[in-house]
Design a protein around this motif. Structure first.
Motif, short mmCIF file in Angstrom:
data_model
loop_
_atom_site.label_atom_id
_atom_site.label_comp_id
_atom_site.label_asym_id
_atom_site.label_seq_id
_atom_site.Cartn_x
_atom_site.Cartn_y
_atom_site.Cartn_z
N GLN A 138 -22.33 47.09 9.18
CA GLN A 138 -21.25 46.32 8.56
C GLN A 138 -21.58 45.99 7.12
N THR A 148 -15.71 47.86 3.91
CA THR A 148 -14.89 47.37 5.01
C THR A 148 -13.82 48.38 5.39
N ARG A 149 -13.16 48.98 4.41
CA ARG A 149 -12.10 49.93 4.72
C ARG A 149 -12.65 51.18 5.40
N GLN A 191 -13.44 50.19 9.09
CA GLN A 191 -12.24 50.00 9.90
C GLN A 191 -11.48 51.30 10.12
N SER A 205 -13.68 52.53 13.73
CA SER A 205 -12.90 51.35 14.09
C SER A 205 -13.43 50.64 15.32
N ALA A 214 -16.15 48.35 14.25
CA ALA A 214 -15.56 47.22 13.53
C ALA A 214 -14.95 46.21 14.50
N LYS A 215 -14.30 46.71 15.56
CA LYS A 215 -13.61 45.82 16.49
C LYS A 215 -14.55 45.08 17.42
#
Length: 320
Positions: free
Chosen positions: A233, A238-239, A242, A246, A249-250
């Protein structure tokens, strides 16, 4: 010999650093051009070096510290499986592992409780351990961990597309199960408590594993020893996290991780490595939308993917 070892430790995985060349490719390049590669034709030589690596690990401060870290996570995970929490009604299994805190005068800190252990193990991404010291140390750690956790070697599945016929022969002698297919990390726990050993693997491999087990029930049965998700992370935009990864990230708010303490002797082997497990309470706090989206990752626009993908069979062309 010295020259090979110098190359193997010349490009360690730096904590919280930017993107790097995948370790698998670097190891492959080294093995292909290494004068040592032609000398490792005897499985007995590789097995002897593995035993030496195990001996060095057992005498190190790193081993006792890392084992304590693993035991702390496994103890919490065991308690979760035993407790009727949320959707996990009833006992789901028992992991017979020692508590991390040991009273003075009792059993040693690295002891495990007697009894059969239902925990299974899957290992991805070891690399060319016949010629790479880092990969050999990681395999030695895995073998010792199986012993301490009382996981039969026949319940440990390993895979790396870089394995040579010699390395597969060595693994067969060791008694672990060598997978014949590149699963790309897309392996289901199939309802069984499973430890995934994935040190310094590509980010997509972790993302694929999470996707394949994307439910509270499945994730709560998993533990992962591998790259720190917190570190991922911090390193990735960040983009990028995600969009391309993903599922990592989740799940960040649905896991707990404990990082391995570092020692100079094994800084190249286990830096940025952590043990991850997924508390049911945290998973259940994630929104419904998080669980609804379960699209398989594709990585079509992802640069520097850092995994070796399996060959896709071309669809037969229709006859004109």
């Amino acid at each position: 010999m010295a020259a090979v070892d110098e190359w193997e430790t010349a490009a360690p995985r730096r904590r919280r650093s930017g993107a790097r060349r995948p370790r698998a490719r670097a190891v492959a390049a080294a093995a292909a051009g290494s004068p040592e590669a032609g000398l490792e034709a005897d499985p007995g030589v590789v097995l002897r070096r593995l035993r030496e690596a195990e001996g060095d690990l057992l005498l190190s401060d790193f081993w006792s510290s890392a084992l304590d870290t693993v035991n702390r996570c496994l103890t919490k995970h065991r308690e979760q499986l035993e407790a009727p929490v949320g959707s996990l009604s009833g006992a789901l299994g028992r992991l017979h592992l020692a508590e991390s805190a040991v009273a003075p005068g009792s059993a040693p800190a690295d002891a495990v409780a007697p009894g059969a252990c239902q925990l299974k193990c899957v290992c991805y991404g070891l690399g060319s351990f016949a010629t790479c010291v880092v990969a050999r140390n990681q395999l030695a750690f895995l073998l010792l961990l199986l012993e301490k956790c009382q996981i039969p070697r026949s319940h440990c599945w390993v895979y790396d597309p870089l394995f040579s016929p010699l390395e597969i022969a060595v693994l067969n002698r060791l008694g672990v199960a060598v997978l014949s297919e590149n699963e790309e990390g897309k392996r289901s726990v199939a309802g069984e408590p499973t430890l995934f050993y994935m040190v310094h693997c590509g980010t997509a491999l972790y993302n694929n594993l999470l996707w394949r087990n994307w439910s509270v029930d499945a994730l709560s049965k998993m533990l992962i020893i591998g790259n720190s998700f917190t570190g991922l992370q911090e390193r990735l935009l960040t983009r990028t996290l995600q969009k391309s990864y993903s599922y990592i990230a989740k799940v960040l708010k649905g896991l707990e991780e404990l990082e391995f303490a570092q020692t100079a002797q094994y800084v190249d082997t286990f830096n940025d490595t952590a043990v991850h497990w997924f508390p049911v309470q945290k998973l259940q706090q994630l929104s419904t939308e998080v669980w609804t989206f379960r699209e398989e990752p594709e990585y079509q626009d992802c640069e520097d993917l850092e995994i070796i993908r399996k060959e896709r069979r071309k669809s037969p062309q229709p006859l004109s």
